[in-house]
Design a protein around this motif. Structure first.
Motif, PDB file in Angstrom:
ATOM      1  N   PRO A  32     -50.751   4.232  23.621  1.00  0.00           N
ATOM      2  CA  PRO A  32     -49.655   5.164  23.840  1.00  0.00           C
ATOM      3  C   PRO A  32     -48.756   4.680  24.969  1.00  0.00           C
ATOM      4  CG  PRO A  32     -51.705   6.057  24.688  1.00  0.00           C
ATOM      5  CD  PRO A  32     -52.041   4.786  23.950  1.00  0.00           C
ATOM      6  N   LEU A  33     -47.525   5.159  24.957  1.00  0.00           N
ATOM      7  CA  LEU A  33     -46.604   4.835  26.032  1.00  0.00           C
ATOM      8  C   LEU A  33     -47.070   5.497  27.320  1.00  0.00           C
ATOM      9  CD1 LEU A  33     -43.198   5.532  24.259  1.00  0.00           C
ATOM     10  CD2 LEU A  33     -44.189   3.317  24.768  1.00  0.00           C
ATOM     11  N   THR A 108     -49.089  12.987  23.644  1.00  0.00           N
ATOM     12  CA  THR A 108     -48.933  11.565  23.931  1.00  0.00           C
ATOM     13  C   THR A 108     -47.459  11.173  23.834  1.00  0.00           C
ATOM     14  OG1 THR A 108     -51.106  11.150  22.995  1.00  0.00           O
ATOM     15  CG2 THR A 108     -49.649   9.247  23.214  1.00  0.00           C
ATOM     16  N   TYR A 110     -44.143   9.113  22.989  1.00  0.00           N
ATOM     17  CA  TYR A 110     -43.759   8.217  21.898  1.00  0.00           C
ATOM     18  C   TYR A 110     -42.277   7.894  22.041  1.00  0.00           C
ATOM     19  CZ  TYR A 110     -41.989  12.509  19.697  1.00  0.00           C
ATOM     20  OH  TYR A 110     -41.329  13.680  19.442  1.00  0.00           O
ATOM     21  N   GLN A 111     -41.808   6.915  21.305  1.00  0.00           N
ATOM     22  CA  GLN A 111     -40.408   6.531  21.393  1.00  0.00           C
ATOM     23  C   GLN A 111     -39.653   6.847  20.121  1.00  0.00           C
ATOM     24  OE1 GLN A 111     -40.421   2.378  23.004  1.00  0.00           O
ATOM     25  NE2 GLN A 111     -38.766   3.245  24.228  1.00  0.00           N
ATOM     26  N   ASN A 116     -37.801   7.957  25.372  1.00  0.00           N
ATOM     27  CA  ASN A 116     -39.190   8.390  25.460  1.00  0.00           C
ATOM     28  C   ASN A 116     -39.225   9.877  25.146  1.00  0.00           C
ATOM     29  OD1 ASN A 116     -40.195   5.881  26.271  1.00  0.00           O
ATOM     30  ND2 ASN A 116     -39.595   6.275  28.378  1.00  0.00           N
ATOM     31  N   ARG A 118     -41.883  13.451  23.944  1.00  0.00           N
ATOM     32  CA  ARG A 118     -43.217  14.052  23.911  1.00  0.00           C
ATOM     33  C   ARG A 118     -43.151  15.392  23.212  1.00  0.00           C
ATOM     34  NH1 ARG A 118     -46.376  13.610  29.661  1.00  0.00           N
ATOM     35  NH2 ARG A 118     -48.173  13.527  28.287  1.00  0.00           N
ATOM     36  N   CYS A 138     -36.987  14.827  24.531  1.00  0.00           N
ATOM     37  CA  CYS A 138     -36.786  13.409  24.831  1.00  0.00           C
ATOM     38  C   CYS A 138     -36.170  13.279  26.212  1.00  0.00           C
ATOM     39  CB  CYS A 138     -35.891  12.753  23.785  1.00  0.00           C
ATOM     40  SG  CYS A 138     -36.692  12.632  22.162  1.00  0.00           S
TER      41      CYS A 138
END
Length: 149
Positions: A32-33, A108, A110-111, A116, A118, A138
């Motif tokens: 995960p980022l 988690t 994510y893009q 970015n 969530r 975002c």
């Protein structure tokens, strides 16, 4: 005999899948980022960062029942969960008044394109009534978060 072959085939498929998953985990696979800690947002005014949350994700009729300071606490909890909380970590807030409090947890990171994002959940009790909001947000270049849709 056919049942035995079927069981052996299923076992073989399961063993192959387990090996593939173990191989991804051992080599680092998909991870995960992670967001770097933000010490000072690029926006000097923290009110602007909270305003970008557009009132948060609690249902508008329920959030309307929050006094100004409580609404600020709820938005700050959403921002902190999105910005800094690890998966499963809860950011709680509590009102000075009885019967009003809440918790925010973020999923988690994510893009989407270069942003970015969530998913997150905000559960609260406002004047004794339980409410829940779910959504995604975002992160903007200025450090603020904007809920999607």
């Amino acid at each position: 005999m056919a049942i035995l072959v079927s069981r052996v085939t299923r076992f073989g498929i399961i063993a192959l899948l387990a090996g593939a998953v173990a191989g991804c985990a051992a080599t680092g696979g998909v991870q995960p980022l992670a967001f770097a800690p933000v010490s000072t947002p690029k926006v000097a005014d923290s009110d602007a960062i909270l305003a970008a949350l557009n009132g948060g994700i609690l249902p508008p009729d329920a959030a309307g029942g929050l006094a100004g300071p409580d609404r600020l606490r709820a938005l700050e909890a959403e921002y902190q969960a999105l910005e800094k909380a690890s998966l499963g970590q809860v950011v709680a807030w509590k009102s000075q008044a009885r019967g009003t409090a809440g918790e925010v947890s973020a999923g988690t990171p994510y893009q989407v394109g270069q942003q970015n994002c969530r998913q997150y959940t905000h559960t609260a009790t406002i004047r004794g009534v339980p409410v829940k909001g779910q959504g995604a947000a975002c992160r903007n270049e200025d450090g603020s978060w904007t809920p999607l849709g």
